[in-house]
Design a protein around this motif. Structure first.
Motif, mmCIF file in Angstrom:
data_model
loop_
_atom_site.group_PDB
_atom_site.id
_atom_site.type_symbol
_atom_site.label_atom_id
_atom_site.label_comp_id
_atom_site.label_asym_id
_atom_site.label_seq_id
_atom_site.Cartn_x
_atom_site.Cartn_y
_atom_site.Cartn_z
ATOM 1 N N HIS A 9 0.818 -1.220 0.000
ATOM 2 C CA HIS A 9 0.000 0.000 0.000
ATOM 3 C C HIS A 9 0.849 1.266 0.000
ATOM 4 O O HIS A 9 0.617 2.180 -0.803
ATOM 5 N N PRO A 10 1.895 1.370 0.859
ATOM 6 C CA PRO A 10 2.718 2.597 0.855
ATOM 7 C C PRO A 10 3.495 2.803 -0.441
ATOM 8 O O PRO A 10 3.830 3.938 -0.784
ATOM 9 N N LYS A 13 0.895 4.601 -2.448
ATOM 10 C CA LYS A 13 0.198 5.705 -1.784
ATOM 11 C C LYS A 13 1.087 6.921 -1.606
ATOM 12 O O LYS A 13 0.637 8.062 -1.768
ATOM 13 N N TYR A 16 1.510 8.901 -4.808
ATOM 14 C CA TYR A 16 0.208 9.499 -5.121
ATOM 15 C C TYR A 16 -0.031 10.736 -4.261
ATOM 16 O O TYR A 16 -0.508 11.769 -4.749
ATOM 17 N N GLU A 17 0.297 10.652 -2.966
ATOM 18 C CA GLU A 17 0.131 11.805 -2.076
ATOM 19 C C GLU A 17 1.047 12.948 -2.506
ATOM 20 O O GLU A 17 0.669 14.119 -2.427
ATOM 21 N N CYS A 90 4.777 7.185 -10.004
ATOM 22 C CA CYS A 90 3.597 6.324 -9.791
ATOM 23 C C CYS A 90 3.535 5.222 -10.844
ATOM 24 O O CYS A 90 3.269 4.057 -10.533
ATOM 25 N N TYR A 265 1.610 11.049 4.750
ATOM 26 C CA TYR A 265 1.801 10.230 3.548
ATOM 27 C C TYR A 265 1.130 8.863 3.672
ATOM 28 O O TYR A 265 1.368 7.984 2.853
ATOM 29 N N GLN A 266 0.290 8.712 4.722
ATOM 30 C CA GLN A 266 -0.438 7.462 4.960
ATOM 31 C C GLN A 266 0.511 6.274 5.082
ATOM 32 O O GLN A 266 0.290 5.206 4.508
#
Length: 384
Positions: A9-10, A13, A16-17, A90, A265-266
């Motif tokens: 996921h990171p 993500k 993208y952030e 990305c 940044y989640q």
């Protein structure tokens, strides 16, 4: 595929952030430049409607408008270039993740290196992370740039400076507001405390008037405690004012910044490497791993002394179907390698005992007790 979705996921993500952040920043910047162009156009229009405005004045106004348009064009090109670079990252990471079905061992090795880079960065081993990134050519697959920026902020906080962290708060203000972050407020509180500790109480009052006016309801108590410091000496032992004056507050600010940066940044609070290692150890852990040294299996990672300590607080694996392993060879005990019991009630695989008997004139040696028995004395074991 579930493994990829859970652990990677990171990987997607974070870029993208970054792309989202660059897009919003570019939008604000271009809106500002467009407003400047519109203001210049309005000035030209007013000049044309004024009878006293000569050709020289009109030429000057038009020149100003051209300058504004050139600035707008340059800013637009820079913003588009930055967004394209973020979008390229990305795309490269997405292509990399798609290769997990065809990449084989090389892809798995690269993935492990990425996990190690992330772990090194979180632990502060920046030189090791940079070296591994360069060696494995992972610059476009890791978040090293994000952590290098955060390292500078952390270093400044450890040096008891708030400037860089406040600049970071200002740069990410809209996102931090959505996260209900108290980072900026806590920094202002610390600045107030530092003024008190250096006996600059009048400056502290001015600081409070400037930065504590727009407070939230849940921050009133903290502000009241700060203002009460004006009435206490710096060596007070009275709580909670003593805690406000403690030096370890800087360490707590560093930790808060680190967690806020992860949220921005989640990123999870733990590295993917740590999660994967704990999951693997927990899947292999059994009560036997913490029994006597004789009961441990040399082929079991959890039975290793170092990993055994790491897995101590992890839950044991839930196995609905047990699998027996030969202690000599590490090969499963099944219909192809029947379990055989020695007279001392120790059980080993038939293949290992046959090989041992062939090398020792029909004798087998128990590796645990060192007792010697003829192979003919062994009995088959049937597992129900």
């Amino acid at each position: 595929m579930a493994d990829i979705k859970a652990l990677e996921h990171p990987t997607l993500k974070v870029p993208y952030e970054i792309l989202n952040k660059k897009f919003r920043a570019a939008q604000k910047q271009l809106d500002r430049e467009v407003s400047h162009v519109q203001a210049a156009a309005l000035e030209v229009e007013k000049g044309l409607l004024t009878e006293k405005c000569g050709a020289e004045e009109i030429n000057k106004l038009l020149g100003g408008m051209v300058d504004k348009l050139q600035v707008l064009k340059r800013k637009a090109e820079e913003s588009i270039c930055e967004e394209l670079q973020a979008g390229y990252v990305c795309k490269k990471r997405l292509e990399h993740l798609k290769e997990h079905t065809t990449g084989g061992q090389a892809w798995c090795r690269q993935r492990l290196d990425r996990m190690l880079v992330d772990y090194f960065l979180r632990q502060g081993y920046y030189n090791a992370a940079s070296s591994l990134t360069s060696h494995s050519q992972l610059s476009h697959l890791t978040n090293i740039d994000v952590f290098l920026v955060s390292r500078e902020v952390e270093k400044s906080l450890m040096n008891r400076e708030t400037g860089k962290c406040l600049a970071w708060c200002h740069d990410n203000r809209s996102k931090l507001r959505k996260l209900h972050s108290t980072m900026e407020f806590n920094l202002r509180v610390q600045e107030f405390v530092q003024l008190i500790k250096t006996e600059k109480r009048l400056s502290a009052v001015k600081h409070a008037r400037k930065y504590f006016s727009n407070f939230e309801e849940d921050q009133i108590a903290a502000i009241q405690h700060c203002m009460a410091l004006l009435a206490f000496p710096t060596n007070t032992e009275l709580s909670p004012y003593k805690e406000l004056l403690e030096d370890d507050r800087w360490g707590r600010l560093v930790e808060q910044f680190r967690q806020e940066n992860y949220k921005l940044y989640q990123l999870a609070s733990q590295s993917v490497f740590t999660v994967a290692l704990q999951a693997g150890l927990s899947a292999l852990k059994t009560p036997q791993c913490y029994g006597s040294s004789e009961g441990r299996n040399k082929s079991c990672p959890v039975c290793d002394e170092r990993l055994n300590k790491l897995a101590e607080l992890l839950p044991s694996a839930h196995c609905s179907h047990s699998r027996l392993i030969c202690n000599i060879s590490g090969v499963p005990l099944d219909e192809h390698n029947q379990p055989m019991m020695l007279p001392n009630n120790r059980v080993y695989g038939k293949q290992s005992l046959l090989q041992m008997a062939a090398e020792n004139n029909g004798q087998v040696i128990c590796p645990r007790t060192k007792e010697v028995f003829p192979y003919s004395s062994t009995d088959k074991v049937f597992v129900m």
